[in-house]
Write an enzyme that holds these catalytic residues in place. Structure first.
Site, PDB file in Angstrom:
ATOM      1  N   SER A 183      51.493  14.271   9.317  1.00 30.36           N
ATOM      2  CA  SER A 183      52.618  13.544   8.715  1.00 30.36           C
ATOM      3  C   SER A 183      53.265  12.700   9.799  1.00 30.36           C
ATOM      4  O   SER A 183      53.084  12.974  10.998  1.00 30.36           O
ATOM      5  CB  SER A 183      53.643  14.531   8.144  1.00 30.36           C
ATOM      6  N   TYR A 195      58.750  22.568   8.633  1.00 31.77           N
ATOM      7  CA  TYR A 195      57.824  21.482   8.316  1.00 31.77           C
ATOM      8  C   TYR A 195      57.458  20.646   9.550  1.00 31.77           C
ATOM      9  O   TYR A 195      56.274  20.442   9.847  1.00 31.77           O
ATOM     10  CB  TYR A 195      58.393  20.580   7.220  1.00 31.77           C
TER      11      TYR A 195
END
Length: 340
Positions: A183, A195
């Site tokens: 990401s 995350y």
């Protein structure tokens, strides 16, 4: 008014009148052409190549499975739920196979390896796409407990590593490809929780794996999507989980943040995510497909206009203070915590 043709002519004259600018322009043009030509070379024999994809219930994995199935690949799609597997089977050719997989369960992964080994029949596995992931819980770090971090890390990083390690023998046999979904949040920390650390870990693991596997002809690519409309970025799910986190906070922590903090935070987050998230998931799956089909796959693929034009360039800035200030500009109107 000066015509567009006139402006273009002036620009060309300026470039040609400066040898240094001319040389730079020429080098950029040559590099772009070379990259385009290099990217255009493809491997052949798609119908003899097996690709295993995790996280195919929805989102990128689901679309990629359909995309590769349409290209003739032997796709084995791993889903978390029976419904996800049934829906994907109904939407694809009989060639595509599905199985249930929990990437946090080593025994579940071992069974998947056994299934894939039977399917490939000694040819090895051409492609492994580690796509399974989750985002929540996310929020301020001091709202978190250790379990909140492990929930995300176990799926996004530890599970990805476990899947990769168990499939490496099959990948070596085929001199295949590993495609790991990271990401832009593996480059910039914009949210608290597990995350961002998990995606930074994916980046580091992938780079180490690439060096270690190069001797065996296995190529490793990283996909770095910007913001897209998937289950991972579902504002409803994220906000609902943040309300859960807020509810369990000790009163002194709530007092420190103030009574309106949660409402203001979720309001700005909702606006930002809806503005940033693209619905065109094919921008990501085209990168995945290229990593699997190109003779010379890239080590990293930035996917989405926001990733290419803003987030990734921002990540190269040297000053950590500038990264934080610039990277969090999109949520700059979030309320500050108040003294108790």
């Amino acid at each position: 008014m000066v015509s567009t043709e006139g402006e273009s002519g002036c620009l060309v004259e300026v470039i040609l009148s400066h040898p240094t600018l001319s040389l730079i322009f020429l080098l950029i043009a040559v590099a772009a052409i070379r990259r385009y030509i290099r990217d255009s070379y493809k491997v052949d024999g798609f119908r003899d190549k097996h690709v295993f994809i995790t996280g195919c219930d929805s989102g990128f994995g689901n679309l990629l499975a359909k995309q590769l199935d349409g290209k003739g690949f032997q796709v084995i799609a791993a889903c978390l739920t029976e419904k996800g597997a049934a829906d994907l089977t109904a939407a694809t050719s009989p060639r595509l196979k599905t199985l249930l997989l929990n990437v946090t369960d080593s025994e579940s992964i071992r069974k998947a390896v056994e299934f894939v080994s039977t399917e490939v029949r000694g040819r090895g596995l051409w492609g492994l796409v580690n796509n399974a992931g989750r985002s929540i819980p996310i929020g301020p770090t001091d709202w978190m407990e250790m379990e909140d971090f492990t929930k995300v890390l176990d799926v996004n990083l530890i599970g990805l590593i476990d899947v990769t390690l168990q499939f490496i023998p099959l990948l070596k046999k085929a001199r295949g490809r590993v495609v790991n979904v990271a990401s832009i949040l593996g480059r910039l920390n914009l949210v608290g929780g597990g995350y961002c650390p998990s995606k930074w870990g994916v980046e580091a693991f992938s780079d180490s794996l690439r060096k270690d596997m190069s001797h065996f002809g296995v190529k490793v690519s990283i996909i770095e999507p910007g913001f897209f409309k998937t289950a991972v970025t579902s504002v409803d799910l994220i906000n609902a989980d943040m309300r859960r986190l807020w509810t369990r906070l000790p009163q002194h922590v709530k007092n420190a943040y103030g009574n309106t903090y949660l409402k203001d935070y979720t309001k700005v987050q909702d606006f930002s995510m809806r503005m940033l998230c693209s619905a065109d998931l094919s921008k990501v799956t085209r990168c995945m497909e290229h990593a699997l089909t190109a003779r010379f796959p890239r080590t990293r693929y930035g996917a989405g206009w926001d990733a290419k034009l803003f987030w990734i360039p921002l990540s190269y800035r040297k000053s950590e203070e500038e990264q934080v200030r610039g990277g969090q500009a999109w949520c700059s109107s979030l309320p500050s915590s108040q003294s108790g």
